[in-house]
Design an enzyme around this catalytic site. Structure first.
Site, PDB file in Angstrom:
ATOM      1  N   HIS A 103       6.431  -4.970   8.399  1.00 13.43           N
ATOM      2  CA  HIS A 103       7.496  -4.102   7.912  1.00 13.43           C
ATOM      3  C   HIS A 103       8.635  -4.182   8.930  1.00 13.43           C
ATOM      4  CE1 HIS A 103       8.629  -0.139   5.731  1.00 13.43           C
ATOM      5  NE2 HIS A 103       9.704  -0.667   6.294  1.00 13.43           N
ATOM      6  N   PRO A 157       0.846  -1.206   0.000  1.00 15.23           N
ATOM      7  CA  PRO A 157       0.000   0.000   0.000  1.00 15.23           C
ATOM      8  C   PRO A 157       0.876   1.250   0.000  1.00 15.23           C
ATOM      9  CG  PRO A 157       0.069  -0.966   2.190  1.00 15.23           C
ATOM     10  CD  PRO A 157       0.789  -1.918   1.287  1.00 15.23           C
ATOM     11  N   CYS A 173       1.797   3.081   9.490  1.00 13.00           N
ATOM     12  CA  CYS A 173       2.183   4.391   8.960  1.00 13.00           C
ATOM     13  C   CYS A 173       2.923   5.188  10.034  1.00 13.00           C
ATOM     14  CB  CYS A 173       0.961   5.169   8.484  1.00 13.00           C
ATOM     15  SG  CYS A 173       1.381   6.803   7.815  1.00 13.00           S
ATOM     16  N   GLY A 197      10.065  -4.695   3.285  1.00  7.64           N
ATOM     17  CA  GLY A 197      11.291  -3.965   3.559  1.00  7.64           C
ATOM     18  C   GLY A 197      12.474  -4.487   2.779  1.00  7.64           C
TER      19      GLY A 197
END
Length: 429
Positions: free
Chosen positions: A252, A102, A185, A286
């Site tokens: 992540h 995303p 985020c 990542g």
């Protein structure tokens, strides 16, 4: 008001004219997120890249949702039944390994379709704001579009209120394979809005968000997270999400404070630890810059798939084995392809945008990302592009032709096959 998309079960009943507009932006959305809230003046880049006269509106009919079978998560399950359902759904989707992450304003429908054309097996939408998505029809029309080729699909929301998140999620569940909660985020806007990675400070709220969706939706819930500085905190977090009803976890491998992907390497060891600690599918995010990274990450983490973000923006053909010079020139067995480059990818993207209109601001961003190296060779072309206040497809196609006429050529590279590496007489080339 119901979300203005035609139901999946009605796709094959449309005539060809209606198929042209299937899952498009059906009403003329003229505002971005902020202007939708504040009534601000609209910039040209926020307009759809289509003529208002060509937009259409096909409203979903009540009761026409397609039965979802294994997708059904409604009625909260516990223990083995929940784990079995999570894996049954993942296997039904084909266990995709190469996934578009995303990206705000950058993982919209035309870009997802371009990446799928070049090897991506699943994709996330950009992050959607659950409250505004629930309240604002223009925001929904502008920010979420899909089509029958756009599967498997994760629709991602940011949220901090379970009821609001559920209302937003119910609008998209017929058109996706997972409703995803953004818990990763790290940007200031997420801090101000109290969502994303900043919910790591309020785990009871995170748990309630997951439980609310898992107990009420007809599709599974997934979550995308960042790691804590302390590994045990990360493992406890992952197990809590699994127990709350999360059916798939994307990790992540950076902390909330590690925003610079070039400065901080992703912690694949932490992802592996999460993979070993939970029983649901896990995706790794990542440092996925080319296919060697894909293979290395899958091997080192044991993850069930990988997500790539920034590298795909520069090279949407990454999952097809293509590399930019940055990751190619120092690698043995790599050769210039000569058939595909970023300009050709951009042309394909623009054609997809003509079929599936999106705001010009998204297109402008992709032009900068894909032609960044080209612009460095011919900065005057970049300046002309930046000065163009209102874009048109004609201008953008001409821009690509102009770069080619000026002799700009920035190749993509691919690995030599075994046959190509051997000369006709049998010697190594």
């Amino acid at each position: 008001m119901r979300f203005q998309l035609i139901s999946v079960s009605s796709i094959f009943n449309l005539n060809s004219r209606h198929n042209t507009y299937l899952y498009r932006n059906f009403s003329m959305a003229t505002q971005t997120l902020n202007s939708a809230i504040n009534g601000e003046v609209v910039d040209g880049d926020d307009l759809l890249c289509s003529d208002a006269a060509t937009t259409s509106s096909i409203i979903e009919k009540e009761g026409e949702r397609q039965p979802l079978g294994l997708n059904c998560a409604k009625g909260y399950l516990k223990g083995e039944a929940r784990i079995e359902r999570a894996w049954a759904h993942w296997k039904k989707l084909g266990e995709p390994k190469l996934i578009v992450a995303p990206m705000v304003d950058n993982s919209e429908l035309p870009f997802r379709l371009l990446c799928r054309k070049h090897g991506a097996q699943a994709a996330y939408t950009p992050m959607l704001h659950s409250r505004i998505f629930s309240e604002n029809e223009k925001y929904r029309s502008l920010e979420f579009t899909t089509c029958k080729e756009d599967r498997p699909l994760f629709v991602q929301f940011c949220a901090n209120d379970p009821d609001t998140l559920l209302e937003a999620a119910r609008r998209v569940e017929p058109y996706c394979d997972y409703v995803d909660i953004n818990l990763g985020c790290p940007q200031r806007i997420a801090r101000r809005g109290n969502y994303g990675a900043f919910l790591m400070d309020n785990l009871p709220l995170v748990k309630s968000l997951v439980e609310k969706l898992a107990s009420n939706l007809d599709v599974p819930v997934s979550c995308k997270i960042r790691v804590f500085p302390n590994l045990q905190d990360t493992l406890g977090y992952a197990k809590m999400l699994e127990d709350a009803g999360c059916s798939l976890l994307a990790v992540h491998g950076r902390t909330r404070d590690e925003k610079d992907g070039k400065k901080f390497r992703a912690n694949w060891e932490a992802i592996k630890a999460v993979r070993d600690a939970v029983r649901i599918p896990v995706l790794a995010n990542g440092d996925i810059r080319h296919m060697d990274d894909v293979h290395n990450c899958l091997e080192k983490t044991g993850a069930d798939g990988v997500l790539s973000a920034e590298s795909l923006l520069e090279n949407p053909a990454l999952f097809a084995g293509y590399r930019t010079a940055e990751w190619a020139l120092s690698t043995a067995g790599i050769k210039e392809d000569g058939k595909l480059d970023q300009a050709e990818l951009l042309v394909d993207y623009l054609k997809l945008c003509e079929r599936h209109p999106v705001p010009w601001r998204m297109i402008r961003s992709h032009v900068h990302k894909m032609l960044g190296e080209w612009f460095r060779i011919q900065p005057s072309v970049r300046e002309d592009f930046n000065q163009q206040s209102q874009l048109t497809f004609e201008f953008l196609y001409d821009l690509v032709n102009r770069l080619r006429e000026l002799g700009v050529s920035v190749p993509l590279y691919v690995k030599e096959t075994q046959e190509e590496a051997v000369s006709p007489n049998g010697d190594a080339a």
